[in-house]
Design a protein around this motif. Structure first.
Motif, PDB file in Angstrom:
ATOM      1  N   ARG A 927       0.836  -1.210   0.000  1.00 19.15           N
ATOM      2  CA  ARG A 927       0.000   0.000   0.000  1.00 19.15           C
ATOM      3  C   ARG A 927       0.865   1.253   0.000  1.00 19.15           C
ATOM      4  O   ARG A 927       0.448   2.290   0.507  1.00 19.15           O
ATOM      5  N   GLY A 928       1.997   1.144  -0.630  1.00 16.73           N
ATOM      6  CA  GLY A 928       2.928   2.261  -0.550  1.00 16.73           C
ATOM      7  C   GLY A 928       3.279   2.899  -1.876  1.00 16.73           C
ATOM      8  O   GLY A 928       4.222   3.673  -1.944  1.00 16.73           O
ATOM      9  N   VAL A 929       2.570   2.536  -2.970  1.00  8.35           N
ATOM     10  CA  VAL A 929       2.889   3.144  -4.272  1.00  8.35           C
ATOM     11  C   VAL A 929       1.763   4.113  -4.628  1.00  8.35           C
ATOM     12  O   VAL A 929       0.575   3.721  -4.664  1.00  8.35           O
ATOM     13  N   TRP A 930       2.115   5.371  -4.906  1.00  7.74           N
ATOM     14  CA  TRP A 930       1.104   6.421  -5.167  1.00  7.74           C
ATOM     15  C   TRP A 930       1.539   7.283  -6.342  1.00  7.74           C
ATOM     16  O   TRP A 930       2.726   7.489  -6.554  1.00  7.74           O
ATOM     17  N   ILE A 931       0.540   7.740  -7.081  1.00 12.82           N
ATOM     18  CA  ILE A 931       0.755   8.784  -8.103  1.00 12.82           C
ATOM     19  C   ILE A 931      -0.048   9.970  -7.610  1.00 12.82           C
ATOM     20  O   ILE A 931      -1.290   9.996  -7.742  1.00 12.82           O
ATOM     21  N   SER A 961      -0.941  15.415 -13.623  1.00 16.70           N
ATOM     22  CA  SER A 961       0.336  14.704 -13.651  1.00 16.70           C
ATOM     23  C   SER A 961       1.046  14.938 -12.334  1.00 16.70           C
ATOM     24  O   SER A 961       0.931  16.015 -11.744  1.00 16.70           O
ATOM     25  N   ASP A 962       1.748  13.925 -11.862  1.00 17.83           N
ATOM     26  CA  ASP A 962       2.453  14.021 -10.583  1.00 17.83           C
ATOM     27  C   ASP A 962       3.543  12.970 -10.581  1.00 17.83           C
ATOM     28  O   ASP A 962       3.567  12.063 -11.409  1.00 17.83           O
ATOM     29  N   VAL A 963       4.450  13.124  -9.561  1.00 19.19           N
ATOM     30  CA  VAL A 963       5.537  12.154  -9.440  1.00 19.19           C
ATOM     31  C   VAL A 963       4.996  10.870  -8.827  1.00 19.19           C
ATOM     32  O   VAL A 963       3.919  10.853  -8.218  1.00 19.19           O
ATOM     33  N   VAL A 964       5.744   9.776  -9.016  1.00 18.75           N
ATOM     34  CA  VAL A 964       5.406   8.484  -8.429  1.00 18.75           C
ATOM     35  C   VAL A 964       6.188   8.340  -7.127  1.00 18.75           C
ATOM     36  O   VAL A 964       7.407   8.591  -7.093  1.00 18.75           O
ATOM     37  N   THR A 965       5.478   7.986  -6.057  1.00 21.49           N
ATOM     38  CA  THR A 965       6.162   7.798  -4.763  1.00 21.49           C
ATOM     39  C   THR A 965       6.049   6.345  -4.351  1.00 21.49           C
ATOM     40  O   THR A 965       5.025   5.691  -4.580  1.00 21.49           O
ATOM     41  N   VAL A 966       7.152   5.831  -3.749  1.00 18.39           N
ATOM     42  CA  VAL A 966       7.174   4.481  -3.180  1.00 18.39           C
ATOM     43  C   VAL A 966       7.554   4.623  -1.710  1.00 18.39           C
ATOM     44  O   VAL A 966       8.600   5.198  -1.380  1.00 18.39           O
ATOM     45  N   GLY A 972      10.401   7.260  -1.345  1.00 14.13           N
ATOM     46  CA  GLY A 972      11.209   7.628  -2.504  1.00 14.13           C
ATOM     47  C   GLY A 972      10.319   8.229  -3.586  1.00 14.13           C
ATOM     48  O   GLY A 972       9.190   7.788  -3.778  1.00 14.13           O
ATOM     49  N   ARG A 973      10.830   9.225  -4.298  1.00  9.46           N
ATOM     50  CA  ARG A 973      10.036   9.921  -5.329  1.00  9.46           C
ATOM     51  C   ARG A 973      10.760   9.825  -6.680  1.00  9.46           C
ATOM     52  O   ARG A 973      11.978   9.852  -6.756  1.00  9.46           O
ATOM     53  N   SER A 974       9.967   9.727  -7.718  1.00  8.30           N
ATOM     54  CA  SER A 974      10.554   9.626  -9.068  1.00  8.30           C
ATOM     55  C   SER A 974      10.884  11.012  -9.592  1.00  8.30           C
ATOM     56  O   SER A 974      10.267  12.014  -9.200  1.00  8.30           O
ATOM     57  N   ARG A 975      11.896  11.060 -10.473  1.00  5.79           N
ATOM     58  CA  ARG A 975      12.218  12.324 -11.144  1.00  5.79           C
ATOM     59  C   ARG A 975      11.179  12.632 -12.222  1.00  5.79           C
ATOM     60  O   ARG A 975      10.876  13.776 -12.496  1.00  5.79           O
ATOM     61  N   GLU A 976      10.661  11.604 -12.877  1.00  5.29           N
ATOM     62  CA  GLU A 976       9.694  11.805 -13.958  1.00  5.29           C
ATOM     63  C   GLU A 976       8.286  11.852 -13.395  1.00  5.29           C
ATOM     64  O   GLU A 976       7.993  11.266 -12.355  1.00  5.29           O
ATOM     65  N   ARG A 977       7.405  12.525 -14.100  1.00  7.12           N
ATOM     66  CA  ARG A 977       6.017  12.647 -13.669  1.00  7.12           C
ATOM     67  C   ARG A 977       5.143  11.707 -14.517  1.00  7.12           C
ATOM     68  O   ARG A 977       5.350  11.573 -15.722  1.00  7.12           O
ATOM     69  N   PHE A 978       4.201  11.097 -13.861  1.00  3.43           N
ATOM     70  CA  PHE A 978       3.215  10.268 -14.566  1.00  3.43           C
ATOM     71  C   PHE A 978       1.961  11.110 -14.810  1.00  3.43           C
ATOM     72  O   PHE A 978       1.500  11.818 -13.903  1.00  3.43           O
ATOM     73  N   SER A 979       1.424  11.055 -16.028  1.00  5.35           N
ATOM     74  CA  SER A 979       0.281  11.891 -16.387  1.00  5.35           C
ATOM     75  C   SER A 979      -0.959  11.034 -16.591  1.00  5.35           C
ATOM     76  O   SER A 979      -0.917  10.023 -17.296  1.00  5.35           O
ATOM     77  N   TYR A 980      -2.039  11.471 -15.973  1.00  5.15           N
ATOM     78  CA  TYR A 980      -3.360  10.926 -16.278  1.00  5.15           C
ATOM     79  C   TYR A 980      -3.965  11.779 -17.381  1.00  5.15           C
ATOM     80  O   TYR A 980      -4.067  13.006 -17.235  1.00  5.15           O
TER      81      TYR A 980
END
Length: 1927
Positions: A927-931, A961-966, A972-980
């Motif tokens: 339950r730890g992966v979020w956009i 659009s937002d970063v992906v967090t784990v 941890g946060r991603s440098r790239e953004r994921f877009s809906y």
């Protein structure tokens, strides 16, 4: 008329009854060379049929006859007779019998006393009768020519006439010939005829001929219409007759009916009854064919009667008629009508009338049954091929019905059973009557008698149910084989079907072979009399010999007998599938097993014993043999084990059914080796009889001792569970087959009793650590205390210590691994005996791990705890010590990559996250992966510890659009953004394709690249394959569809719902290939094959492949919807091979063939059955076969190339000849020679050039051209100099003489010029006077009639505003026309989109109407509109066409507010003037390159329409009429369009063609008048005459409502009895210089005052197309095209005339100009004058505006102002109208009138110009023609401009009132919503640029115009594209 053609003429068998034979492409070159025939005679084998030989016929085939005794086949085709050898169909002799000069209205020329007035034309001869008369050694041949004339040709040599009839002059006695002796067969290609040679009767010396022929005389469909009332057929040609065929007796009686007596030897239907009884004959036959001596024989006629429903006679349409023949040789002959009786045959199922097959197609008499093929009546529901059925009738039932009928007629009259045929001329009376005191003998019941009523018709038909149904059946032949009946059925598609029927007439099997694809099989098929194993049949262009069964394709008895083919059976002692006669001793039982016995009777064998121990001795083997085999006792027998190993076999005694044989076993030293890892081997053996293996079986050899070797770790368990009788010896640790070999010790008897390891779970061990491992055992008491070892592989062995009797311990085990983890198998073995293991049925293993390997980060290291690995992270992964604390947390997750970076709002995207420290286990990140705030659910099966998470995205409420967090304890946060994003789908193309699939479609939209998984589903279930996608498109291949229908297309992301759209793909009917031509190619390939068919517009890619012998497939090119061209693939050899076409990647299969339901599945999958015949490459050589050809540069070069004879039939355009790189122009191509020449000079640099000829892919260098050197140059130079010197002297002398002659010639020329001038003046004066008279009449007509045909305002506007589409609009969006003389039949034509309804679906209408309304209010905002126009014009890709389109759409949209439109136009014009003034002001408004310039054009058109209609319209229309009248005064060349009278030099006919007028009296029921006198010229073609007649009759009717010339026929009544249809081209057309001349009135010699009738034609004749589009290489009208090559051949006088005289005819331009001058002056004055009552307010207003703008900018040059005015009115409006009268009037504008108007428009342009005309002798005549009048016209223009200037200025209010009135006058004429929607498309296309421009404009920003524009977009965006696609 019967469906079947003439006595076998296959014409109407597969076409409508009376349709002519379609022309066949002449790809067979007659006569066929023998070599070609051999190439084409290759056998084709499919299933159970084999085509052994073929013979191709260049012309359509008609009939064939078999001579069994001589082994000869006679074939009759159109115009040809062939004699072929029966075995291989090779040509032995041939004869040409046509075409001949003939007429169906004339008696045969053999009738000397009869003359004929009708013209005879070259007529093809269709064979009607081809019958063998072996008794007299004759072949009877009758054709359709000369009224059905017959010849008697020699048997054995068809090319020779045996008996000349009528006999020639002395020594033969003269014979009186009557028409009835000559008119034997039907005289029409499609009329049926059957013939049958009958044995001689008593008192006659020769044979007789029974003939049945369809009546073709007056009143029938075959009689020439409108020609004659004279009928030669009724009196002379009865429907059925018996004629004398005694060629050795009195020739005066040959073909006569004079057979003791003749009255009753014919059956002729009365003239009045012929309409009700149209007989079509199918076949005539004898039955029984070989009667017993003294038995009665009958002749039967199978026919169809076209009797009307309800008629008391012949109600059944299919009839069988019977005639009695004499009993035995020389018996008394019955009269034909005495014994004639007919009964109906009805083939119908149990489903009522709908299942009635009423038309007989083909019959075949078997011994007891008559088989017949019937088809449904023509009125049945249409199908591509007619439904057909096979029925069988018993001859016994026919006999019984005939006897019962005669009894019912003469003994006990029953009127409902039988009737006397009273429709025939011959016979005894109309009714049956009881014969008192007369006892009818059996012979009288069978054959009637003279005193009994005759002929008779049985009223109740004989009925039968269909045995077999299939569409398209055309012929039948039947054979009885064993218990089966084998039926052969031909089809209209060229296939032959074989069905096997059992005793109860049920189909048990069927096979099919293609004989000739697409060529119907003729209705008569015959078995070879000498060998019934072969069947002869005929298609429309081939003769074929087919083997009735190809048994050899079956290789096993099961296949052979199981195929249920009556012909095939298993020949047991030869072990092959054969025909019965091909099997030795097959007449004896059990040698040959037939299909009726079934596969259960096939020979089988069982071997005893079936399993053999390798260590045991066997005395021999017992073989039990069963099945159908003869007794093997006494035969030479052996057992065959393969590899040439045999042993002796024997049978003790005779036996059948089950035989026992004994056989010696294979010697032990020859046992086959055991395969690796196997404990047994299977041995195949066969019984060999007389050197042939007749039956097979197998047995097994096994070895128990090998079990332990094969399964060392489960030796005991495997031994006791083996399928052989094996025993385990514990002491010896071995497996044996004999228990006595075991030592006395307790041995296990079942696998569970074996000593074995019991597996247990072991914890993982660290590498290098020492541990003891316990191992539990079962049944190990025997081994207790024995020394054991623990084996962990070959190298890893440790000591085992017994703990107790059921457990041991592996001591101090140390295992090492360099891998992350390694599994070591554990087994126990006896110490010192490494091959002996305790059984391990369930393997036991130890896992060894190494912390230092495979764990590069903390999470991976600590995550190994779940695997039992005790590791800890400390500067790397280390083994955890026993005292070390539990591991702490790891660093935060590091995300290195996220893929994909976008997904749909619905979620479901499989997001792959790669990095480090992404959790130790799944539970860390579950339950730890979020956009952003949307969760992403990790997938357990895709999780890789620490390195990769694959999760499914959840749904998002809106796009973001937002970063992906784990988050795994740390975040941890991603440098790239994921877009809906929200993917949208707009459209699909192409929107249709064939239902076979393969269409490559493209779906357009936005954000289509998102997500991890994309599906495109067709019809909601079938996936679209080969997906390729980008941001804006998806491309995929459509699957096949079941039915032609529209299906939805769904775009689905992540297996969620469909993206909201209404995409529809239409499955259409598949393309159909109907023919390919040519059907031959050379083996190199590359020949262009033209493929004809339908619906090719849906084909995106095509390829062509050849079966078996073809090389790589070739790519084809689609030319149009009906044509494809393919280069033929290369081939490996010369042969005929089937061709496959692949359309859109799918193999083409002919649906018609599949629909026939005749094919096997494998045959259906084979697809197209077109064939390509491959022949050797053509061979060429030079004329003298030399390899070197010398040539001197500069000289003309002509090559003569010899061609070896081939059968390819190449056309001239298929050859390419090159000399080096220079093409040689081919001029002549014949069968053996090619001529070509080179016109350009050849380069001398190389000195030698190869001469190459190319045909397709084949290249051949035939010689080398050697260019001459320079050694002769000096000699040539000296000779030239000498000649020049001599010529100079001669020239000086000639000059002096000529100068004196020239003086005299000049004087003479001056006189001629003066004379010519006076002639021109006289011609102009006469022409003007004539034209004035005609125009005066025309003006009166205009006033009397409805007036000038003005177009309505709305059509004027659409044509003027959208001229680029004018041709399209003239064809489709014209005035709704009413076709003359066909009330109510005219189609409603389409209107211009701007004039019709706004077609959008109702579901989209509210939003779109609101959006359009809002957009309309924006366009009515001046600030928005000006910014909008400027923003679009600044875009580079906004082309001139787009600017004009936008301006016209704005004009329509704002037509209701012209004052607002004018204001916008002025503002935009001010901007344009500002831009032009800075550069060159004189160029302003010169062209239409901006929106405002087109707006000005439209504004002028609207404002000037009233002036145009009220002032200028009449003089302009009169000028057009005058031009047309003047052009029509002289000759006009129909093909080039050039005329004697014209204004345009390019359209001048430069020949002095004398044309005389002809006044014609024409009647035509059209345009309100019945008859008129029409004036035409005798040089006019018939199309030109028709056009003049239509113009005369329809002059008061708008042109759009006229009939077209091709829609009417013109008929000339030359006399009271003769009339002719007049056409441009017919058989009488003259050919000059290789070109056909179009027919004219003079050609037909039509006199002055001739009577003609014109009528609307029923069927449009499009064979010619438009005359002006005809190929000038093939046709001409008045003048032949100039042929420069032929110039040197002409005489000097002709050449001089051609070059000089045509310039004189330029004076006709002056003549035409002078004649038209008054009408042109009237037009110019009307344009350039001002009416006091209606001044041109718009012109005044606009000119004042221009002057005001010039004054503001200080432009004082009057020339600039004059140019502005000229560019805005005369050039912008009037020139456009002058060039395009069709914008104003409903008239025809011909190319010639257009050329004349171009000259007038040029004169008008010159008149408005202010620059001086610089004219000279080289100036174009179009400018010179009106040079004298231009100054006068210029004065009128300047006066007009001054008058406008002097008018009272207009206030803005006055102008606005005028414009408001114009708007009101034409309100509601246009649909402004359509215009707005089209403008919106531009707004959508340039939306960002428009938004930028609005934001940059302060006023727009202040009034928030950009927000209003966004509202429009929001309303329209979701609807417009999908709604438009729906609409």
């Amino acid at each position: 008329m019967a469906r079947r053609g003439a006595g076998g003429a296959p014409l109407s068998a597969w076409a409508a009854a009376a349709s002519p034979l379609p022309p066949r492409p002449p790809f067979w070159a007659p006569p066929c060379p023998p070599l070609l025939l051999l190439l084409l005679l290759g056998a084709a084998r499919i299933g159970a049929l084999e085509i052994q030989r073929r013979f191709p016929s260049p012309t359509p085939t008609n009939n064939f006859a078999l001579d069994g005794a001589a082994g000869t086949v006679y074939l009759a085709a159109v115009n040809r007779l062939y004699q072929l050898s029966g075995a291989n169909l090779s040509l032995e002799a041939e004869a040409a019998v046509g075409p001949v000069a003939d007429s169906p209205l004339c008696h045969a020329p053999q009738l000397p006393q009869a003359s004929c007035e009708h013209p005879r034309r070259l007529t093809d001869n269709y064979n009607k009768i081809l019958q063998l008369d072996p008794g007299q050694g004759l072949v009877v041949v009758c054709g359709s020519i000369y009224q059905g004339f017959c010849q008697l040709r020699r048997r054995g040599n068809i090319s020779a006439v045996a008996v000349h009839f009528p006999p020639a002059a002395p020594p033969a006695e003269p014979v009186t010939v009557f028409p009835s002796m000559l008119n034997v067969a039907a005289n029409h290609p499609n009329a049926s005829t059957v013939g049958l040679v009958l044995p001689p009767a008593a008192g006659t010396g020769g044979s007789r001929l029974l003939v049945g022929a369809t009546y073709t005389g007056y009143g029938s469909a075959f009689f020439p219409r409108n020609r004659s009332l004279e009928d030669h057929r009724f009196e002379n040609t009865p429907e059925i007759a018996i004629r004398s065929l005694d060629a050795r007796g009195d020739l005066a009686k040959l073909f006569t009916f004079d057979l003791n007596p003749s009255d009753d030897n014919i059956l002729k239907i009365k003239q009045g009854a012929k309409e009700q009884h149209k007989l079509g004959f199918v076949r005539a036959f004898l039955h029984p064919p070989d009667p017993q001596p003294g038995a009665q024989t009958y002749a039967y006629l199978a026919l169809n009667s076209e009797a009307r429903a309800g008629d008391k006679e012949s109600q059944a349409r299919s009839l069988l008629a019977r005639i009695c023949l004499p009993r035995g040789a020389g018996g008394d002959a019955k009269k034909l009508t005495e014994s004639y009786i007919q009964l109906g045959l009805q083939c119908a199922g149990g489903a009522g009338r709908g299942d009635l097959y009423s038309r007989m197609v083909s019959v075949f008499p078997a011994r007891e049954l008559l088989f017949a093929v019937f088809e449904r009546p023509q009125g049945a529901p249409a199908a591509r091929t007619a439904p057909a059925a096979l029925c069988a009738f018993r001859f016994a039932d026919v006999q019984a019905a005939i006897r019962a009928a005669r009894t019912a007629c003469f003994v006990e009259p029953a009127p409902d059973v039988v009737a006397v045929l009273d429709s025939v001329v011959q016979g005894t009376g109309p009714a049956c009557e009881r014969k008192r005191n007369i006892q009818l003998q059996p012979e009288q019941l069978d054959c009637g008698a003279a005193h009994l009523q005759h002929p008779l018709s049985i009223l109740q038909p004989l009925k039968a149910s269909p045995v077999f149904r299939a569409p398209g059946l055309s012929s039948v032949a039947v054979a009885s084989v064993g218990n089966y009946t084998v039926v052969f059925l031909g089809t209209v598609s060229g296939r032959l079907l074989k069905i096997n029927l059992n005793e109860s007439m049920q189909v048990v099997s069927r096979k099919v072979v293609t004989v000739a694809y697409g060529e119907p099989v003729h209705h008569v098929m015959q078995f070879d009399p000498a060998d019934p194993g072969y069947l002869y049949l005929m298609t429309s262009h081939q003769m074929a010999r087919v083997k009735v069964a190809a048994c050899a394709v079956h290789t096993t008895c099961g296949d052979c007998v199981g195929a249920a083919d009556a012909y095939c059976g298993w020949c047991a002692l030869e072990t092959r599938c054969t025909l019965q006669q091909d099997c030795a001793n097959s007449s004896q039982p059990r040698f040959w097993t037939s299909a009726s016995e079934g596969p259960g009777r096939c020979p089988t064998m069982t071997v005893l014993p079936a399993e053999i121990d390798v260590h045991q001795e066997y005395p021999g083997m017992i073989l039990q043999i069963s099945g159908s085999l003869p007794s093997l006792s006494g035969m030479e027998m052996a057992c065959d084990y393969g590899n040439d190993i045999h042993t002796v076999a024997r049978v003790p005694g005779p036996a059948f059914g089950h035989q026992i044989a004994y056989c010696n076993l294979l010697p032990r030293n020859q046992f086959p080796p055991f395969p690796p890892h196997r404990d047994h081997v299977t041995v195949e053996m066969a019984v060999r009889v007389n050197g042939q293996n007749i039956v097979r079986a197998s047995f097994t050899i096994y070895d128990c001792g090998r079990v332990g070797q094969v399964y060392p770790h489960t030796a005991c368990t495997s031994c006791l569970s083996a399928q052989w009788p094996c025993f385990w010896c514990t002491q010896q640790h071995s497996c044996v087959s004999n228990q006595s070999r075991c030592e006395a010790s307790p041995n296990p008897t079942s696998p569970q009793d074996c000593p074995q390891i019991l597996p247990s779970a072991l914890a993982p061990m660290p590498t290098g650590s020492s541990q003891s491992i316990p191992v539990h055992l079962a049944n190990a008491a025997f081994f207790q205390g024995a020394a054991l070892e623990c084996s962990f592989g070959q190298e890893e062995i440790f000591e085992a210590v017994w703990v107790n009797q059921s457990a041991v311990r592996c001591n101090q085990v140390v295992l090492h691994t360099t891998q992350k983890s390694q599994v070591f198998p554990l087994s126990l073995q006896l110490k010192g005996r490494p091959a002996r293991f305790l059984d391990s049925p369930d393997h036991m293993a130890v896992e060894v791990y190494n912390c230092a390997m495979g764990s590069p980060d903390c999470s991976q290291c600590l995550g190994r705890e779940d695997l039992g690995h005790l590791c800890v992270w400390s500067d790397g992964c280390r083994l955890r010590g026993t005292l070390q604390p539990l591991p702490d947390t790891c660093p935060a997750p590091e995300i290195r990559a996220v893929e994909p970076l976008s997904g749909p709002l619905d979620g479901g995207t499989l997001l792959t996250i790669r990095g480090r420290n992404l959790g130790r286990r799944l539970s860390d990140v579950v339950r730890g992966v979020w956009i952003g705030s949307v969760a992403c659910e990790p997938l357990a099966d895709r999780y890789t510890v620490s390195e990769e998470i694959v999760c499914a995205t959840g749904p998002a409420p809106a796009a973001f659009s937002d970063v992906v967090t784990v988050n795994a304890s740390k975040e941890g946060r991603s440098r790239e953004r994921f877009s809906y994003v929200l993917p949208l789908v707009h459209s699909l193309e192409p929107a249709m394709g064939p239902k076979a699939g393969g269409t490559r479609i493209t779906i357009h939209g936005s954000d289509l690249h998102v997500g991890s998984e994309l599906q495109v589903l067709v019809n909601d279930t079938e996936p679209c394959m080969e997906l390729v996608r980008t941001d804006t498109s998806i491309t995929c291949t459509v699957p096949g569809g079941a039915l032609p229908a529209p299906v939805p297309v769904c775009v689905r992301f992540e297996r969620r719902g469909c993206v909201h759209s209404n995409l529809t793909f239409w499955y259409k009917r598949n393309p159909v290939i109907t023919a390919i031509s040519p059907r031959r190619s050379h083996v190199s390939g590359g020949r262009t094959i033209t493929v004809a068919g339908e619906r090719f517009h849906m084909v995106q890619k095509v390829s062509m492949a050849v079966h078996h012998i073809g090389r790589e497939p070739t790519l084809c090119k689609v030319l149009n919807s009906t044509l494809i061209t393919c280069p033929s693939p290369g081939a490996l050899s010369n042969a005929s091979a089937p061709v496959d076409f692949f359309l859109n990647g799918r193999a083409y299969a002919d649906e018609a063939a599949v629909d026939e339901e005749l094919l096997d599945p494998e045959e259906a999958q084979r697809g197209s059955r077109f064939r390509l015949d491959y022949l050797p490459d053509p061979q060429f050589s030079t004329a003298k076969r030399e390899k070197w050809i010398k040539h001197h540069p500069g000289e003309p070069l002509t090559l003569v190339i010899h061609k070896e004879q081939d059968g390819l039939g190449l056309e001239s355009h298929e050859y390419r000849v090159k000399i080096g790189q220079v093409a040689c122009d081919i001029q002549i191509v014949s069968e053996r020679v090619i001529h070509c020449s080179v016109n350009e000079s050849l380069g001398t640099a190389e000195g030698q050039l190869p001469i190459t000829i190319q045909v397709g892919n084949f290249n051949q260098t035939i010689a080398t051209l050697q260019l001459g050197g320079s050694e002769t140059a000096i000699i040539v130079s000296i000779v030239i100099c000498s000649v020049l010197l001599l010529l100079s002297v001669v020239a000086l002398f000639v000059f002096c003489t000529k100068s004196r002659r020239a003086e005299r010639y000049w004087q003479k020329t001056l006189l001629q010029m003066e004379e010519m001038e006076s002639q021109i003046r006289e011609e102009i004066r006469k022409g003007f006077a004539e034209l004035q008279t005609d125009m005066t009449d025309l003006t009166k007509e205009l006033n009397r009639s409805q007036g000038i045909p003005f177009l309505e305002y709305k059509h004027f506007v659409t044509r003027t505003f959208f001229p680029k589409c004018s041709s399209l609009y003239e064809e489709r969006y014209v005035l709704p026309s009413q076709t003359l003389n066909s009330p109510g039949s005219s189609l409603v034509q389409e209107t211009h989109p701007l004039l019709g309804e706004w077609k959008i679906p109702e579901s989209c209408r509210p939003n779109m109407e609101e959006g359009i309304s809002l957009f309309s209010s924006l366009l009515n905002n001046k600030h928005f509109l000006i910014v909008f126009v400027h923003a679009l014009e600044q875009q580079k890709d906004f082309a001139v066409r787009d600017r004009c389109s936008l301006a016209s759409l704005l004009t329509i949209a704002l037509h209701g507010k012209l004052e607002y439109y004018t204001g916008i136009m002025k503002e935009l014009l001010v901007d344009l003037i500002d831009a032009s003034a800075a550069k060159n002001p004189k160029l302003m408004l010169r062209r239409t390159e901006s929106v405002v310039e087109k707006m000005l054009t439209n504004w002028m058109s609207i404002c000037m329409y009233s002036c145009l209609r009220e002032t200028v319209g009449e003089p302009f229309f009169l000028l057009l009429c005058a031009i047309k009248q003047q052009i029509n005064k002289g000759s006009i060349d129909a093909i080039t369009g050039k005329a004697r009278y014209t204004l345009n030099e390019e359209w001048l006919l430069r020949e002095n063609i004398e044309a005389k007028p002809r006044n014609l009296n024409v009647s035509f029921q059209g345009c309100g008048m019945d008859s008129l006198s029409v004036r035409a010229m005798d040089t006019d073609t018939l199309t030109q005459v028709k056009e003049k007649i239509l113009e005369a009759f329809c002059k008061n009717v708008p042109y759009s409502q006229w009939p077209r010339a091709e829609d009417v026929d013109l008929e000339w009544f030359a006399s009271s009895t003769q009339s002719y249809i007049l056409r441009d081209l017919d058989d009488t057309s003259v050919v000059e210089d290789g070109r056909k001349k179009l027919n004219t009135l003079a050609h037909y010699k039509i006199p002055e005052g001739a009577s003609l009738a014109m009528s609307l034609t029923d069927k449009k004749d499009n064979t010619l197309g438009r005359v002006k589009d005809l190929d000038t290489e093939k046709y001409f009208h008045l003048v032949l095209p100039t042929d420069e090559l032929a110039e040197p051949k002409k005489s000097h006088r002709q050449s001089h005339r051609k070059k000089v005289l045509p310039e004189i005819y330029l004076t006709r331009l002056l003549s035409t100009k002078g004649t038209l001058q008054k009408f042109l002056d009237d037009l110019f004055k009307a344009i350039l004058s001002i009416c006091e009552d209606k001044p041109p307010l718009a012109v005044k207003y606009f000119f004042d505006f221009l002057e005001e703008q010039a004054e503001k900018r200080g432009i004082s040059d009057p020339d600039t102002l004059h140019i502005w005015k000229t560019n805005s009115l005369p050039l912008r409006f009037w020139v456009n109208i002058l060039k395009n009268p069709q914008f104003v009037f409903d008239i025809e504008k011909t190319d010639h009138i257009d050329a004349c108007l171009s000259v007038i428009a040029q004169a008008f342009i010159d008149a408005c110009s202010i620059s001086d005309l610089q004219l000279g002798k080289d100036s174009p005549t179009n400018k010179l023609l009106y040079a004298k009048e231009i100054p006068e016209y210029r004065k009128i223009v300047q006066r007009y401009y001054k008058q406008i200037h002097d008018m009272t200025p207009l206030s803005e209010q006055e102008m606005n009132a005028h414009l408001a009135e114009e708007s009101r006058k034409y309100q509601n004429e246009f649909n402004t919503n359509v215009a707005m929607a089209e403008i919106y498309k531009y707004a959508k296309r340039y939306r960002p640029q428009i938004m930028s421009a609005l934001e940059a404009n302060p006023t727009a920003r202040r009034t928030q115009l950009q927000h209003k524009f966004e509202q429009v977009v929001a309303l329209m965006e979701d609807n417009i594209y999908e709604c438009y696609s729906e609409a």
